[in-house]
Scaffold this active site. Sequence first.
Site, PDB file in Angstrom:
ATOM      1  N   GLU A  67       0.815  -1.208   0.000  1.00 54.58           N
ATOM      2  CA  GLU A  67       0.000   0.000   0.000  1.00 54.58           C
ATOM      3  C   GLU A  67       0.854   1.267   0.000  1.00 54.58           C
ATOM      4  O   GLU A  67       0.545   2.232  -0.702  1.00 54.58           O
ATOM      5  CB  GLU A  67      -0.929   0.028   1.226  1.00 54.58           C
ATOM      6  CG  GLU A  67      -1.899  -1.113   1.291  1.00 54.58           C
ATOM      7  CD  GLU A  67      -1.407  -2.308   2.105  1.00 54.58           C
ATOM      8  OE1 GLU A  67      -2.257  -2.965   2.727  1.00 54.58           O
ATOM      9  OE2 GLU A  67      -0.187  -2.573   2.120  1.00 54.58           O
ATOM     10  N   CYS A  98      -0.709   1.022   7.203  1.00 60.00           N
ATOM     11  CA  CYS A  98      -1.230   1.267   5.864  1.00 60.00           C
ATOM     12  C   CYS A  98      -2.615   1.906   5.913  1.00 60.00           C
ATOM     13  O   CYS A  98      -2.922   2.777   5.098  1.00 60.00           O
ATOM     14  CB  CYS A  98      -1.236  -0.027   5.063  1.00 60.00           C
ATOM     15  SG  CYS A  98       0.445  -0.624   4.745  1.00 60.00           S
TER      16      CYS A  98
END
Length: 163
Positions: A67, A98
């Site tokens: 991510e 994330c």
Amino acid sequence: MSIESQQEDNKEQVNHEKYMKIALQLAQKACQQDEVPIGALIVYDGKIIGEGYNQRNMQKNPLAHAEIQAIHQASKYIGDWRLEDCQMYITLEPCPMCAGAIVQARIPQVIIGADNPKAGCAGSILNLLQEPHFNHQVEIIRGVLKEESSLVLKNFFKQLRKS
């Protein structure tokens, strides 16, 4: 529900599956490098503008999550840290770091493959993406290609236990 809205929902589902398949290909890249197979990509106006796969071991960096890499690339493409008109596709529910980065990037929609019962922060353990005290909440779509996303992870850990 009207026929038009059903057709729109079907089209959206097809697009979600199309992009999740690409995220799964990215997860396979991680797997080939003996990394936990997680893939992520960011779409803007129908175009992939950021992608990443887990590379923590290879880079010796706890920040090298799929991510984070995808957000970095997408921000460079857009020329801003705000990714307000984008969608993010992730094969596994994001971890706390994330999830925080997704909120900070102002990504409005996240599409998730598999749930993450050990570290998931999109509802499995916590829901940082929709925390009402934050200044941004994220729409979550769960379970897109869930079986495929889960299988990639199960096979990886099964192989890891063998060796």
